[in-house]
Design a protein around this motif. Structure first.
Motif, PDB file in Angstrom:
ATOM      1  N   PRO A 192       0.804  -1.226   0.000  1.00 41.85           N
ATOM      2  CA  PRO A 192       0.000   0.000   0.000  1.00 41.85           C
ATOM      3  C   PRO A 192       0.839   1.280   0.000  1.00 41.85           C
ATOM      4  CG  PRO A 192      -0.950  -1.599   1.499  1.00 41.85           C
ATOM      5  CD  PRO A 192       0.334  -2.192   0.998  1.00 41.85           C
ATOM      6  N   GLN A 193       1.906   1.319   0.815  1.00 43.96           N
ATOM      7  CA  GLN A 193       2.689   2.560   0.892  1.00 43.96           C
ATOM      8  C   GLN A 193       3.344   2.882  -0.445  1.00 43.96           C
ATOM      9  OE1 GLN A 193       2.580   4.711   3.545  1.00 43.96           O
ATOM     10  NE2 GLN A 193       3.602   6.072   2.088  1.00 43.96           N
ATOM     11  N   ARG A 194       3.794   1.820  -1.156  1.00 46.41           N
ATOM     12  CA  ARG A 194       4.428   2.060  -2.459  1.00 46.41           C
ATOM     13  C   ARG A 194       3.394   2.548  -3.480  1.00 46.41           C
ATOM     14  NH1 ARG A 194       8.950  -1.947  -2.003  1.00 46.41           N
ATOM     15  NH2 ARG A 194       7.769  -3.568  -3.044  1.00 46.41           N
ATOM     16  N   LEU A 195       2.188   2.015  -3.398  1.00 47.88           N
ATOM     17  CA  LEU A 195       1.122   2.463  -4.302  1.00 47.88           C
ATOM     18  C   LEU A 195       0.786   3.933  -4.048  1.00 47.88           C
ATOM     19  CD1 LEU A 195      -1.226  -0.658  -4.192  1.00 47.88           C
ATOM     20  CD2 LEU A 195      -0.091   0.245  -6.229  1.00 47.88           C
ATOM     21  N   ILE A 196       0.757   4.307  -2.777  1.00 54.05           N
ATOM     22  CA  ILE A 196       0.456   5.696  -2.401  1.00 54.05           C
ATOM     23  C   ILE A 196       1.562   6.621  -2.913  1.00 54.05           C
ATOM     24  CG2 ILE A 196       0.390   7.227  -0.371  1.00 54.05           C
ATOM     25  CD1 ILE A 196      -1.300   4.901   0.952  1.00 54.05           C
ATOM     26  N   ASN A 197       2.818   6.196  -2.772  1.00 50.43           N
ATOM     27  CA  ASN A 197       3.940   6.987  -3.313  1.00 50.43           C
ATOM     28  C   ASN A 197       3.819   7.130  -4.829  1.00 50.43           C
ATOM     29  OD1 ASN A 197       5.040   7.224  -0.782  1.00 50.43           O
ATOM     30  ND2 ASN A 197       6.535   5.594  -1.029  1.00 50.43           N
ATOM     31  N   SER A 198       3.461   6.013  -5.501  1.00 50.73           N
ATOM     32  CA  SER A 198       3.323   6.041  -6.969  1.00 50.73           C
ATOM     33  C   SER A 198       2.245   7.023  -7.391  1.00 50.73           C
ATOM     34  CB  SER A 198       2.942   4.650  -7.508  1.00 50.73           C
ATOM     35  OG  SER A 198       3.966   3.734  -7.281  1.00 50.73           O
ATOM     36  N   ALA A 199       1.118   7.010  -6.664  1.00 55.02           N
ATOM     37  CA  ALA A 199       0.005   7.906  -7.010  1.00 55.02           C
ATOM     38  C   ALA A 199       0.420   9.363  -6.879  1.00 55.02           C
ATOM     39  CB  ALA A 199      -1.201   7.611  -6.108  1.00 55.02           C
ATOM     40  N   SER A 200       1.153   9.684  -5.818  1.00 57.16           N
ATOM     41  CA  SER A 200       1.605  11.054  -5.595  1.00 57.16           C
ATOM     42  C   SER A 200       2.540  11.510  -6.720  1.00 57.16           C
ATOM     43  CB  SER A 200       2.302  11.134  -4.229  1.00 57.16           C
ATOM     44  OG  SER A 200       2.913  12.375  -4.063  1.00 57.16           O
ATOM     45  N   VAL A 202      -1.113  12.719  -1.602  1.00 54.18           N
ATOM     46  CA  VAL A 202      -1.998  11.610  -1.238  1.00 54.18           C
ATOM     47  C   VAL A 202      -1.996  11.479   0.279  1.00 54.18           C
ATOM     48  CG1 VAL A 202      -2.526   9.154  -1.515  1.00 54.18           C
ATOM     49  CG2 VAL A 202      -1.379  10.394  -3.374  1.00 54.18           C
ATOM     50  N   VAL A 203      -3.179  11.572   0.885  1.00 53.91           N
ATOM     51  CA  VAL A 203      -3.310  11.334   2.322  1.00 53.91           C
ATOM     52  C   VAL A 203      -3.487   9.839   2.521  1.00 53.91           C
ATOM     53  CG1 VAL A 203      -4.682  11.772   4.397  1.00 53.91           C
ATOM     54  CG2 VAL A 203      -4.324  13.601   2.737  1.00 53.91           C
ATOM     55  N   ALA A 204      -2.586   9.239   3.292  1.00 58.03           N
ATOM     56  CA  ALA A 204      -2.624   7.788   3.519  1.00 58.03           C
ATOM     57  C   ALA A 204      -3.840   7.421   4.364  1.00 58.03           C
ATOM     58  CB  ALA A 204      -1.343   7.352   4.220  1.00 58.03           C
TER      59      ALA A 204
END
Length: 342
Positions: free
Chosen positions: A103-111, A124-126
């Motif tokens: 999940p954290q890597r996906l959130i970084n990718s989205a940002s 992106v707010v986690a």
């Protein structure tokens, strides 16, 4: 606001689109040429004068041209904007950036993707973590009036905070305070501890009140930091926009806002309660450093439940028709990737 007739709407839409494209005040002659309307320059000037009176456009300095106001952008976005959905091939290419992952890597990718596609700041707010509950408090005296507070949560996390008090506390007092807190509040979250402690402090010795209050304040701060975090990418892109970079003190306030986190998280959390894309233009955000900016946000989900939000921050002079679908599709792709990962 009075309803605008069709001619005024076309001229306002043309003016805003020209200004977004060129960044230059738009004069009556250019407006007449690009609007496709067969109007005299005098008629165009009259309409512009009406639009200015309504607060939709303004004259910068001594220029003969006009630029949109935040109110003008709001009318444009709500009533005049046609958003083009992204082509299927483009969506498929973006999907390739969201392969199931942590999940954290996906959130970084989205940002990063939001920043890359828009050339603005992507945020992106986690997903909020579960509220922390307390297993144990410990105090260690560091100096006369400095105390190390150690908070151990039921999940096994350890948080350290320095307390600065008006008077010194002896080892026996610190030990007694820790015993009292552990005995009465173990297993509770800080909201509950604050509520109960408020009632019990009145019955405690008043000389312990300061230490207890400082402990709960520090713990609440630690809990809030734990609960929300965000990833932001491409803040330096904002230096490339003269609308923002020409005002250094505003820019400093903006970067300070990025560091402080709380205000931005509260703003993006608003979109968790909204349906789809939200647009905050200028002072609509309620955050002074964003007065010259627009924030476009959308919530994202895991298995149908909204867990966080994402968005972009850029100057009010942005191509809304292009940015809105990017924010929308990124939220959908992140939702899909997180749900299939779940």
């Amino acid at each position: 606001m009075n309803a605008l007739d069709a001619r005024s709407q076309i001229l306002l839409k043309t003016l805003i689109e020209r200004y977004i494209a060129d960044g230059l005040p738009v004069g009556s002659r250019a407006l007449s040429r690009f609007s496709g309307l067969d109007l005299s320059a005098a008629t165009v000037r009259n309409v512009m004068s009406d639009l200015e009176e309504m607060g939709l456009i303004a004259s910068p300095h001594t220029s003969a041209g006009r630029i949109p106001t935040a109110r003008g952008y709001r009318f444009f976005v709500d009533s005049l904007l046609t958003v083009q959905p992204l082509e299927n091939a483009r969506v498929r290419a973006l999907e390739g950036q969201f392969l199931p992952d942590q999940p954290q890597r996906l959130i970084n990718s989205a940002s990063h993707l939001l920043s890359e596609l828009t050339q603005f700041a992507g945020i992106v707010v986690a997903p909020r973590k579960e509220a922390i509950r307390i297993r144990q408090f410990e105090f260690v005296s560091l100096a006369e009036t400095r105390i190390l507070l150690i908070i151990v949560t039921t999940a096994g996390d350890v948080q350290n905070r320095i307390l600065v008090t008006r008077r010194g506390y002896s080892g026996a007092e610190l030990s007694a305070a820790a015993s009292y807190l552990n005995e009465h509040f173990a297993g509770l979250g800080f909201d509950e501890i604050r509520r109960r402690l408020g009632e019990e402090l009145r019955q405690l010795r008043s000389d312990m009140t300061e230490l207890m209050t400082a402990t709960v304040d520090a713990g609440t701060e630690a809990a809030e930091e734990n609960a929300s975090s965000y990833v932001i990418s491409g803040e330096t892109n904002l230096l490339d926009f003269e609308d923002l970079s020409s005002n250094m003190s505003r820019l400093r306030e903006l970067f300070k806002l990025f560091e402080q986190r709380t205000g931005l998280i509260q703003l993006l959390d608003l979109s968790n309660r909204a349906d789809g894309v939200q647009i905050f233009i200028g002072d609509e955000s309620g955050l002074a450093p964003l007065d010259g900016c627009s924030v476009i946000t959308a919530p994202y989900e895991v298995d149908g439940r909204i867990v966080g939000s994402l968005g972009v921050i850029g100057p009010t002079r942005m191509a809304y028709d292009r940015v809105i679908p990017i924010v929308d599709i990124t939220a959908r792709l992140l939702s899909n990737a997180l749900s299939s990962n779940h």
